[in-house]
Design a protein around this motif. Structure first.
Motif, PDB file in Angstrom:
ATOM      1  N   LYS A 183       0.824  -1.209   0.000  1.00  0.00           N
ATOM      2  CA  LYS A 183       0.000   0.000   0.000  1.00  0.00           C
ATOM      3  C   LYS A 183       0.860   1.262   0.000  1.00  0.00           C
ATOM      4  CE  LYS A 183      -4.059  -2.059   2.184  1.00  0.00           C
ATOM      5  NZ  LYS A 183      -5.156  -1.910   3.138  1.00  0.00           N
ATOM      6  N   TYR A 199       2.007   1.697   9.139  1.00  0.00           N
ATOM      7  CA  TYR A 199       1.844   1.760  10.593  1.00  0.00           C
ATOM      8  C   TYR A 199       1.936   0.365  11.239  1.00  0.00           C
ATOM      9  CZ  TYR A 199      -3.021   0.124  10.198  1.00  0.00           C
ATOM     10  OH  TYR A 199      -4.148  -0.628   9.951  1.00  0.00           O
ATOM     11  N   TYR A 251     -14.555   1.069  15.364  1.00  0.00           N
ATOM     12  CA  TYR A 251     -15.905   0.607  14.998  1.00  0.00           C
ATOM     13  C   TYR A 251     -16.280  -0.725  15.660  1.00  0.00           C
ATOM     14  CZ  TYR A 251     -16.105   4.203  11.308  1.00  0.00           C
ATOM     15  OH  TYR A 251     -16.117   5.383  10.601  1.00  0.00           O
ATOM     16  N   LEU A 276     -17.343  15.269   9.599  1.00  0.00           N
ATOM     17  CA  LEU A 276     -17.712  15.362   8.179  1.00  0.00           C
ATOM     18  C   LEU A 276     -18.779  14.325   7.888  1.00  0.00           C
ATOM     19  CD1 LEU A 276     -17.204  15.471   5.016  1.00  0.00           C
ATOM     20  CD2 LEU A 276     -15.187  14.117   5.454  1.00  0.00           C
ATOM     21  N   ASN A 326      -8.262  -4.651   1.352  1.00  0.00           N
ATOM     22  CA  ASN A 326      -8.479  -3.861   0.122  1.00  0.00           C
ATOM     23  C   ASN A 326      -7.377  -2.842  -0.127  1.00  0.00           C
ATOM     24  OD1 ASN A 326      -9.673  -2.577   2.543  1.00  0.00           O
ATOM     25  ND2 ASN A 326     -10.218  -0.927   1.149  1.00  0.00           N
TER      26      ASN A 326
END
Ligand SMILES: NC(=O)c1ccc[n+]([C@@H]2O[C@H](COP(=O)([O-])OP(=O)(O)OC[C@H]3O[C@@H](n4cnc5c(N)ncnc54)[C@H](OP(=O)(O)O)[C@@H]3O)[C@@H](O)[C@H]2O)c1
Length: 339
Positions: A183, A199, A251, A276, A326
């Motif tokens: 990534k 990370y 979450y 947001l 993903n």
């Protein structure tokens, strides 16, 4: 055309991390579109982190699903029956449908899909809700200026990958946090990020960030929360802007994590921290769609989708968001399209 449609329903609410037992695949009659609706043969459906909030009865930024409910989300597909003047049979559309092979869409809330601009899955990512989230969150809340440093967490995901590129278009230094070397390489080699931090192989996030962002942080676009965000808060510059888009690190938590409070770090920089919600920008979605499409069409805005094949694998695709399976937008291919 087959008579029945397979579709996913909520079987039970998760405790902590969801598992496959939370989902049930049912076969049911293909629904008949009501007045103003379209019946769509679904080619691709979207799985998104916010759906985790919908699985719980508690508060999240999206309305909870009830047990037994059909799971909902973004879809792209072909109109096979139309009860609206807006679309004809054969048109490609995107909108809010079910995790299903066939789904009814409200024609007024659907949008056309142009496969000459991008392949269909892109309409669930860069040209869909995540792209709009990146566009408005960065430009309206982040207000990036040339020469400033923008940091993005969840940088290799659907939203983050677009945020970083738009920040580069605005002349910023851009640093991303992401969870694998593949990534971080994609971010710096293909998307133009100035630096990217894996990370998962870094112990001291603040130390790594102070090297990657030697002039401090002017804009932080937060998709994840948790320790990454704690580290970024230590490096905020005067008048920094923080766009709180998502907190995926929390979450699956069963209670809100507590610990050293980071709000004192907002005082000296007079930082502005703002939540947001992309739906607030609905009156301006057309503007974002035109701009994002133009960038994609010109080859300026790079996008990528991770595609899991088969509606039966939709829950796996969703669960993979929490382990970072993903790169770019996670999409499920329900039926391949010729377009
Ligand atoms: N407020 C709004 O209107 C709005 C709209 C859209 C999305 N969102 C939020 O924006 C965020 C990104 O959404 P998206 O659709 O673009 O998802 P995404 O980034 O494509 O997928 C989620 C990514 O989160 C990362 N992740 C998972 N658990 C993590 C953890 N504990 N710590 C750090 N990173 C973790 C994973 O990548 P790694 O490999 O890097 O870990 C994973 O690929 C989500 O939090 C979502 O809820 C908000």
């Amino acid at each position: 055309m087959q008579d029945t449609t397979r579709e996913w329903h909520l079987a039970k609410r998760p405790q902590g991390e969801p598992d496959l037992d939370c989902f049930e695949l049912q076969a049911t009659d293909i629904p008949a579109p009501a007045a103003g609706e379209l019946l769509v043969h679904v080619n691709y459906l979207s799985v998104d982190p916010y759906m985790r909030g919908r699985m719980s009865a508690g508060e999240s930024y999206a309305e909870p699903w009830e047990i037994g409910d059909l799971l909902k989300g973004g879809i792209v597909g072909e109109v096979i029956e139309s009860n609206s003047d807006r679309y004809s049979v054969g048109d490609l559309v995107t909108g809010e449908g079910g995790w299903a092979e066939y789904s009814c869409l409200d024609a007024d809330a659907a949008a056309p899909v142009d496969p000459s601009v991008a392949d269909l899955p892109a309409y669930l990512g860069v040209l869909g809700m995540p792209g709009r989230t990146a566009y408005f969150g960065l430009l309206d809340i982040g207000e990036p200026k040339p020469g400033e440093t923008v940091v993005v967490s969840g940088a290799a995901g659907a939203v983050g990958s677009v945020v970083g590129q738009i920040a580069k278009f605005n002349g910023c230094r851009v640093v991303g946090f992401a969870g694998s070397d593949a990534k971080t390489a994609w971010l710096t080699e293909d998307l133009g990020f100035d630096a990217a931090i894996n990370y998962k192989s870094t112990d001291d996030y603040a130390d790594a960030l102070s090297t990657a962002a030697p002039d401090g942080v002017d804009v932080y676009f937060d998709n994840v929360g948790g320790p990454i965000t704690d580290a970024v808060f230590e490096l905020l510059n005067l008048d920094a802007r923080v766009a709180v888009c998502g907190q995926i690190a929390h979450y699956n938590a069963e209670s809100v994590p507590t610990g050293p409070r980071k709000l004192p770090q907002m005082i000296a920089p007079r930082a502005r921290v703002q939540g947001l919600l992309v739906s607030d920008y609905a009156p301006r979605f057309e503007t974002a769609a035109e701009q994002l499409s133009a960038w994609v069409d010109a080859g300026k805005l790079v996008h990528r989708e991770t595609i899991v094949e088969g509606i039966e694998n939709a829950p796996d695709a969703f669960l993979g968001l929490f382990s970072g399976e993903n790169i770019g937008k996670q999409v499920v291919e329900v039926a391949a399209s010729d377009s």
